[in-house]
Motif scaffolding. Structure first.
Motif, PDB file in Angstrom:
ATOM      1  N   PRO A  54       0.813  -1.228   0.000  1.00  0.00           N
ATOM      2  CA  PRO A  54       0.000   0.000   0.000  1.00  0.00           C
ATOM      3  C   PRO A  54       0.839   1.268   0.000  1.00  0.00           C
ATOM      4  O   PRO A  54       0.321   2.350  -0.295  1.00  0.00           O
ATOM      5  CB  PRO A  54      -0.816  -0.132   1.285  1.00  0.00           C
ATOM      6  CG  PRO A  54       0.051  -0.937   2.197  1.00  0.00           C
ATOM      7  CD  PRO A  54       0.739  -1.929   1.293  1.00  0.00           C
ATOM      8  N   THR A  55       2.136   1.169   0.324  1.00  0.00           N
ATOM      9  CA  THR A  55       2.972   2.367   0.432  1.00  0.00           C
ATOM     10  C   THR A  55       3.578   2.721  -0.930  1.00  0.00           C
ATOM     11  O   THR A  55       4.793   2.772  -1.103  1.00  0.00           O
ATOM     12  CB  THR A  55       4.073   2.185   1.494  1.00  0.00           C
ATOM     13  OG1 THR A  55       4.911   1.072   1.129  1.00  0.00           O
ATOM     14  CG2 THR A  55       3.471   1.934   2.859  1.00  0.00           C
ATOM     15  N   ILE A  56       2.705   3.001  -1.883  1.00  0.00           N
ATOM     16  CA  ILE A  56       3.102   3.322  -3.252  1.00  0.00           C
ATOM     17  C   ILE A  56       2.632   4.737  -3.583  1.00  0.00           C
ATOM     18  O   ILE A  56       1.486   5.106  -3.318  1.00  0.00           O
ATOM     19  CB  ILE A  56       2.461   2.336  -4.257  1.00  0.00           C
ATOM     20  CG1 ILE A  56       2.843   0.883  -3.926  1.00  0.00           C
ATOM     21  CG2 ILE A  56       2.843   2.697  -5.685  1.00  0.00           C
ATOM     22  CD1 ILE A  56       4.304   0.557  -4.080  1.00  0.00           C
ATOM     23  N   GLY A  57       3.498   5.541  -4.181  1.00  0.00           N
ATOM     24  CA  GLY A  57       3.110   6.867  -4.626  1.00  0.00           C
ATOM     25  C   GLY A  57       2.753   7.822  -3.510  1.00  0.00           C
ATOM     26  O   GLY A  57       1.933   8.730  -3.694  1.00  0.00           O
ATOM     27  N   LEU A  58       3.371   7.652  -2.360  1.00  0.00           N
ATOM     28  CA  LEU A  58       3.050   8.463  -1.184  1.00  0.00           C
ATOM     29  C   LEU A  58       4.294   8.666  -0.334  1.00  0.00           C
ATOM     30  O   LEU A  58       5.355   8.123  -0.619  1.00  0.00           O
ATOM     31  CB  LEU A  58       1.955   7.774  -0.367  1.00  0.00           C
ATOM     32  CG  LEU A  58       2.194   6.310   0.053  1.00  0.00           C
ATOM     33  CD1 LEU A  58       3.134   6.188   1.254  1.00  0.00           C
ATOM     34  CD2 LEU A  58       0.884   5.619   0.356  1.00  0.00           C
TER      35      LEU A  58
END
Length: 215
Positions: A54-58
């Motif tokens: 979930p830790t994508i593009g952030l």
């Protein structure tokens, strides 16, 4: 476009163009990277793999990221609650950031997440929930670096985390004394690792192929 933005665009082309060749050098295609910034997503692109985190593009502020990974199961069970970016407890940090306020910001429990590469709250929710379900807890790498308000305190806490696979990138000599912290080559004027200088593939600072194969 900034110089950093230009570097990122060029590196993106390089990652994608050679992805299938690079994929042959790793021994697994199912693994999760929990990252404090966009590095995890860039790694998946580097091997032409589906994004399994979930830790994508952030990005997280450094202290919030440490809290997140220290109690990751608790935080992943919390709902994302979007806030007005101007009410962020970290608003002072973005005083000179002209892009701030143009992307969703959400609270996850008592921490904040900045979804800088998302266009809408709906997109955030859909991708976050889908990728949480893809987490591979048997093959997981925790990644950190020295940006977004990082101090020696967070570096030390990350180094002491009781997890098997972790890596932290830094430009600072005083940080690299801790275990699992690697100093990467960057311009002397940089006070932290810029995204375009973080390694992927078989980089001379860190062999990411070997990192993945060790998971």
């Amino acid at each position: 476009m900034t110089y950093e933005g230009l570097r990122l665009k060029i590196l993106a082309l390089k990652r994608i163009k050679l992805a299938n060749i690079r994929k042959k050098k790793i021994n697994k295609e199912k693994f999760t990277i929990i990252s404090n910034n966009c590095w995890g997503g860039e790694v998946y692109e580097s091997y032409n793999l589906i994004k399994q985190s979930p830790t994508i593009g952030l990005f997280f502020m450094a202290s919030d990221y440490i809290k997140f990974i220290k109690n990751i199961h608790y935080y992943l069970d919390q709902p994302l609650k979007f806030i007005d970016p101007q009410t962020s407890t970290n608003i002072d940090y973005f005083e000179n950031d002209k892009f701030y306020g143009n992307y969703p910001v959400a609270k996850l429990g008592d921490i904040e997440i900045f979804f800088m590469h998302y266009k809408s709250e709906k997109e955030v929710i859909q991708k976050w929930n889908r990728r949480v379900k893809r987490i591979n807890w048997d093959h997981i790498l925790y990644k950190f670096n020295d940006q977004n308000g990082c101090t020696l305190k967070e570096i030390k806490e990350f180094s002491e985390l009781p997890v098997k696979h972790k890596i932290c990138f830094t430009v600072r000599k005083d940080f690299e004394k801790y275990s699992n912290v690697v100093r990467v080559k960057s311009p002397k004027s940089h006070s932290f690792v810029y995204a375009s200088y973080e390694p992927f593939g078989n980089n001379k600072d860190v062999n990411v192929n070997e990192l993945i194969n060790s998971l």
